[in-house]
Motif scaffolding. Structure first.
Motif, short mmCIF file in Angstrom:
data_model
loop_
_atom_site.label_atom_id
_atom_site.label_comp_id
_atom_site.label_asym_id
_atom_site.label_seq_id
_atom_site.Cartn_x
_atom_site.Cartn_y
_atom_site.Cartn_z
N ALA A 13 18.51 0.40 33.68
CA ALA A 13 17.27 -0.33 33.81
C ALA A 13 16.69 0.00 35.11
O ALA A 13 15.36 0.50 35.29
CB ALA A 13 17.63 -1.98 33.90
N GLU A 16 15.53 4.03 34.13
CA GLU A 16 14.84 3.94 32.80
C GLU A 16 14.78 5.56 32.28
O GLU A 16 13.84 5.90 31.80
CB GLU A 16 13.39 3.64 33.03
CG GLU A 16 13.32 2.21 33.61
CD GLU A 16 11.72 1.54 33.53
OE1 GLU A 16 10.89 2.66 33.48
OE2 GLU A 16 11.56 0.70 33.08
N ARG A 56 12.31 2.04 28.46
CA ARG A 56 11.61 1.14 29.33
C ARG A 56 12.05 -0.23 28.96
O ARG A 56 12.21 -0.59 27.73
CB ARG A 56 10.00 1.20 29.00
CG ARG A 56 9.15 0.58 30.11
CD ARG A 56 7.65 0.89 29.93
NE ARG A 56 7.59 2.27 30.39
CZ ARG A 56 7.47 2.68 31.56
NH1 ARG A 56 7.48 2.00 32.57
NH2 ARG A 56 7.20 4.01 32.04
N LEU A 57 12.13 -1.12 29.94
CA LEU A 57 12.70 -2.44 29.85
C LEU A 57 11.52 -3.17 28.92
O LEU A 57 10.53 -3.46 29.13
CB LEU A 57 12.99 -3.24 30.83
CG LEU A 57 14.26 -2.92 31.69
CD1 LEU A 57 14.22 -3.66 32.95
CD2 LEU A 57 15.52 -3.36 30.91
N GLU A 59 10.78 -7.17 27.03
CA GLU A 59 10.73 -8.57 27.33
C GLU A 59 12.20 -9.20 27.56
O GLU A 59 12.54 -9.67 28.49
CB GLU A 59 9.92 -9.31 26.56
CG GLU A 59 9.71 -10.76 27.15
CD GLU A 59 8.89 -11.60 26.11
OE1 GLU A 59 8.84 -13.03 26.56
OE2 GLU A 59 8.27 -11.09 25.33
N ARG A 62 14.00 -7.31 30.35
CA ARG A 62 13.49 -7.75 31.85
C ARG A 62 14.23 -9.44 32.01
O ARG A 62 14.79 -9.59 33.07
CB ARG A 62 12.19 -8.12 31.79
CG ARG A 62 11.29 -6.60 31.98
CD ARG A 62 10.00 -6.76 32.20
NE ARG A 62 9.25 -7.59 31.09
CZ ARG A 62 8.52 -6.75 30.27
NH1 ARG A 62 8.73 -5.81 30.10
NH2 ARG A 62 8.06 -7.33 29.35
N LYS A 63 14.41 -10.10 31.07
CA LYS A 63 14.82 -11.48 31.03
C LYS A 63 16.42 -11.25 31.56
O LYS A 63 17.05 -11.91 32.37
CB LYS A 63 14.67 -12.36 29.91
CG LYS A 63 13.46 -12.75 29.81
CD LYS A 63 12.60 -13.68 30.89
CE LYS A 63 11.24 -14.31 30.30
NZ LYS A 63 10.77 -15.20 31.14
N LEU A 65 17.85 -8.47 32.70
CA LEU A 65 18.08 -7.85 33.96
C LEU A 65 18.21 -8.84 35.21
O LEU A 65 19.28 -8.74 35.84
CB LEU A 65 17.06 -7.14 34.29
CG LEU A 65 17.15 -6.37 35.66
CD1 LEU A 65 18.48 -5.33 35.82
CD2 LEU A 65 15.98 -5.45 35.76
#
Length: 295
Positions: A13, A16, A56-57, A59, A62-63, A65
């Motif tokens: 993450a 990337e 690439r993260l 949605e 991202r949550k 992470l």
């Protein structure tokens, strides 16, 4: 879900990129890819959008992470707490500073109290320091300016004057103070824009109707006194940078209160070891002592 999966996920993450993450983790690309794939299978959703080896993260990623960082942070704090309880005389400190002129005195005092504690110090920009603080990667920071943040504790430890340093033989060397207007035709040596003292001084001089002329701009504040001594230019320097053994005169600025605040910072969620608590005590005692000297 395994701890190894979380560690690999955080590194992918951050970078990337599969190849770079594998290199950083010292594992093969295939092993890393399979570990991330198993994590996504455990969660039931993809965490990355993929284009070749570039990731690439999304949605979901991202949550996740945010939670993964918090989980590993808490585990690391637990490890530090256990280590501290089992061997309080031996340990380590992670420190960061934006201002280093007083650091040798503080570290000397601390080493006399705790000779077996290892420490690592980084000189950082304000933004770099904010990043480390928010991640909980450092025990304490000494910063000017103070930094405010949701997870950041900020304690002002010292307010010091900013002085004008001139070499012996300079036209102002026999003075104890000077006005800003008297400096508008001088050449200056200083740090680059972005340093607190530089930005503050530039702003005050601009409000007085002129811009400073710099013959030298660098990243090492400790080099300025040598340049002043050599007659390259004069400089605005904080009082803690004064060295009475140097052939330099220090003048107060009239009509303007040129001061900077020094703050001790830490992440309120990071475990504070006994060694770190003693370091904080040494810092407070040091600044209390020099405050009394200036009264």
């Amino acid at each position: 879900m395994e701890l190894l999966q979380l560690k690999y996920f955080l590194e992918v993450a951050r970078l990337e990129h599969v190849t770079e993450a594998a290199r950083s983790l010292h594992v093969t690309q295939s092993s890393l890819s399979k570990t991330i794939q198993r994590l996504e299978e455990d969660l039931g959703v993809p965490l990355f959008d993929r284009t070749g080896r570039k990731l690439r993260l999304n949605e979901f990623g991202r949550k996740f992470l945010i939670r993964a960082e918090r989980a590993l942070f808490e585990l690391e704090q637990g490890k530090k707490e256990i280590s501290d309880l089992s061997g309080p005389e031996y340990g380590s400190l992670e420190l960061a500073v934006t201002t280093a002129s007083m650091l040798p005195h503080i570290l000397r005092e601390f080493r006399q109290k705790r000779p077996f504690i290892q420490f690592h110090v980084q000189m950082l920009s304000t933004q770099e320091m904010v990043t480390l603080l928010q991640r909980g990667d450092v025990d304490f920071c000494l910063s000017s300016p103070p930094i405010q943040g949701e997870d950041i504790e900020c304690q002002i430890v010292y307010t010091e004057p900013i002085l004008v340093a001139v070499p012996k033989g300079h036209r102002l060397a026999d003075r104890s103070s000077v006005t800003l207007a008297e400096l508008k035709d001088e050449w200056f040596v200083g740090v680059k824009k972005g340093y607190r003292t530089r930005d503050l001084v530039d702003s005050v001089c601009e409000s007085a109707g002129f811009a400073l002329k710099y013959v030298y701009e660098g990243n090492e504040p400790t080099r300025l006194s040598a340049l002043v001594e050599a007659g390259i230019g004069i400089a605005f320097m904080p009082s803690t940078a004064m060295n009475p053994r140097e052939p330099i005169r220090y003048l107060q600025v009239e009509e303007h209160e040129l001061v900077r605040e020094i703050a001790l910072l830490w992440n309120r969620n990071r475990y504070i070891s006994r060694a770190a608590l003693e370091f904080r005590e040494v810092v407070m005692e040091y600044f209390e002592a020099i405050s009394k000297q200036t009264i």
